[in-house]
Design an enzyme around this catalytic site. Structure first.
Site, PDB file in Angstrom:
ATOM      1  N   LYS A 172      -7.423   1.732  -2.680  1.00 49.74           N
ATOM      2  CA  LYS A 172      -6.952   1.229  -1.379  1.00 49.74           C
ATOM      3  C   LYS A 172      -7.047   2.330  -0.320  1.00 49.74           C
ATOM      4  O   LYS A 172      -7.339   2.061   0.845  1.00 49.74           O
ATOM      5  CB  LYS A 172      -5.517   0.709  -1.500  1.00 49.74           C
ATOM      6  CG  LYS A 172      -4.941   0.106  -0.216  1.00 49.74           C
ATOM      7  CD  LYS A 172      -5.640  -1.187   0.205  1.00 49.74           C
ATOM      8  CE  LYS A 172      -5.294  -1.651   1.613  1.00 49.74           C
ATOM      9  NZ  LYS A 172      -4.108  -2.429   1.777  1.00 49.74           N
ATOM     10  N   LYS A 179       0.818   4.688   8.464  1.00 56.04           N
ATOM     11  CA  LYS A 179       1.487   5.092   7.208  1.00 56.04           C
ATOM     12  C   LYS A 179       0.461   5.270   6.081  1.00 56.04           C
ATOM     13  O   LYS A 179       0.497   6.240   5.334  1.00 56.04           O
ATOM     14  CB  LYS A 179       2.525   4.007   6.869  1.00 56.04           C
ATOM     15  CG  LYS A 179       3.235   4.082   5.543  1.00 56.04           C
ATOM     16  CD  LYS A 179       2.674   3.182   4.463  1.00 56.04           C
ATOM     17  CE  LYS A 179       2.579   1.707   4.757  1.00 56.04           C
ATOM     18  NZ  LYS A 179       1.939   0.924   3.707  1.00 56.04           N
ATOM     19  N   THR A 237       0.857  -1.182   0.000  1.00 55.69           N
ATOM     20  CA  THR A 237       0.000   0.000   0.000  1.00 55.69           C
ATOM     21  C   THR A 237       0.893   1.231   0.000  1.00 55.69           C
ATOM     22  O   THR A 237       1.616   1.472   0.977  1.00 55.69           O
ATOM     23  CB  THR A 237      -0.918   0.006   1.240  1.00 55.69           C
ATOM     24  OG1 THR A 237      -1.734  -1.159   1.193  1.00 55.69           O
ATOM     25  CG2 THR A 237      -1.804   1.242   1.254  1.00 55.69           C
TER      26      THR A 237
END
Ligand code: NA7
Length: 284
Positions: free
Chosen positions: A168, A236, A93
């Site tokens: 995502k 993150k 990701t």
């Protein structure tokens, strides 16, 4: 078609196992070599000497590493071995801009790129039931679809390179909201001294039922937070979401709150725990 896998962490290793089960895996590589050596021995595949050697040996090279710079570093490291006509599939990701940068680097070598982040947790990775959101050319996806089917049950082409990562980000914002709702609600139930096993059993079957409650509800009320999905990684991801939201002028208050709360937990040393460790804050 031969596949290779780089990044044998919580998600990568089980995905590599599923590729091996389907008879598609030829080689693996991991930054810490012990993980690659052990998995290569278990699966009877090669432990590549370096990322370039892996790239040279396969038609489809999977990546699943932590963050943007790690993906860029791995693609740089692979580039000397990249075969024209091969495809790199990145399941990490990262930001859409990184995906586009990587695609351009690979295009110079005559290779194609798909950003293909996944959702479904380590359980989904083990069972091969991940949901995969793909950015890139439809024709490239079609070519590698039989390989992707070994790791994911739902594969959806979202749009050009970067669109998979955009999707995502949507998923990660939603996951933050669900984590907020479930941890807050269960801490509230616990404060009322309700029998939480029964609460989880019945709530799971109603309109508020969801994956996170089913898979993490009982463990969080028991005070265990084994990953799963590491809180530091979700933090993150949410920073990526915040940056995109700022550029778009979209307000994301749940994301902001979750970033702040994860940062507190990380400062207390809980960054490698599962995201359900958010319960620690809600139950104080
Ligand atoms: P893990 O279990 O923390 O695994 C991370 C993997 O990435 C692991 O194999 C790491 O190697 C590898 N890694 C990290 N940084 C680098 C660099 N710089 N170079 C090479 N390899 C690296 O994470 P997950 O499997 O849960 O998640 C991976 C991604 O999917 C991430 O983007 C999530 O948000 C979704 P190591 O074993 O530490 O040497």
């Amino acid at each position: 078609m031969k596949a290779g896998y780089i990044g044998l962490g919580a998600m990568g290793a089980p995905m590599a196992r599923n590729l091996a089960r389907a008879g598609l895996l030829a080689a693996v590589w991991n930054r810490s070599p012990a993980k690659a050596d052990a998995l290569a021995a278990e699966l009877g595949v090669a432990a590549a000497a370096d990322p370039a050697a892996l790239a040279a040996a396969v038609d489809v090279a999977f990546l699943c590493v932590s963050a943007d710079n790690d993906v860029l570093a791995m693609v740089e490291a692979m580039s000397a071995g990249i075969r024209p006509g091969s495809v790199v599939v990145d399941c990490s990701t990262v930001g859409s801009d990184t995906a586009r940068r990587v695609a351009a680097l690979l295009a110079d070598r005559g290779a194609a790129f798909l950003d293909a982040p996944v959702s479904g947790g380590v359980e989904g990775a083990r069972k091969g039931t991940l949901a995969m959101m793909v950015g890139g050319e439809a024709g490239v996806l079609e070519t590698v679809l039989p390989v992707l089917r070994a790791v994911a049950a739902r594969i959806v082409h979202i749009g050009p390179v970067g669109a998979g990562q955009g999707c995502k980000a949507v998923n990660q914002i939603m996951a933050a909201g669900i984590a907020q709702a479930v941890t807050e609600a269960l801490a509230f139930g616990q404060a009322m001294d309700l029998p939480m096993d029964k609460v989880i059993e019945v709530v799971s079957g109603g309109a508020a039922g969801n994956w996170f409650l089913d898979h993490r509800g009982r463990t969080m009320v028991a005070g265990t937070f084994q990953p799963g999905f590491k809180l530091g990684l979700h933090h993150k991801d949410l920073l990526i979401c915040r940056e995109s939201a700022e550029k778009l002028g979209v307000s994301v208050p749940v994301t902001e709150q979750t970033i702040g709360e994860y940062a507190r937990l990380m400062a207390e040393g809980y960054g490698d725990e599962d995201i359900s460790a958010l319960y620690r804050l809600k139950s104080r």
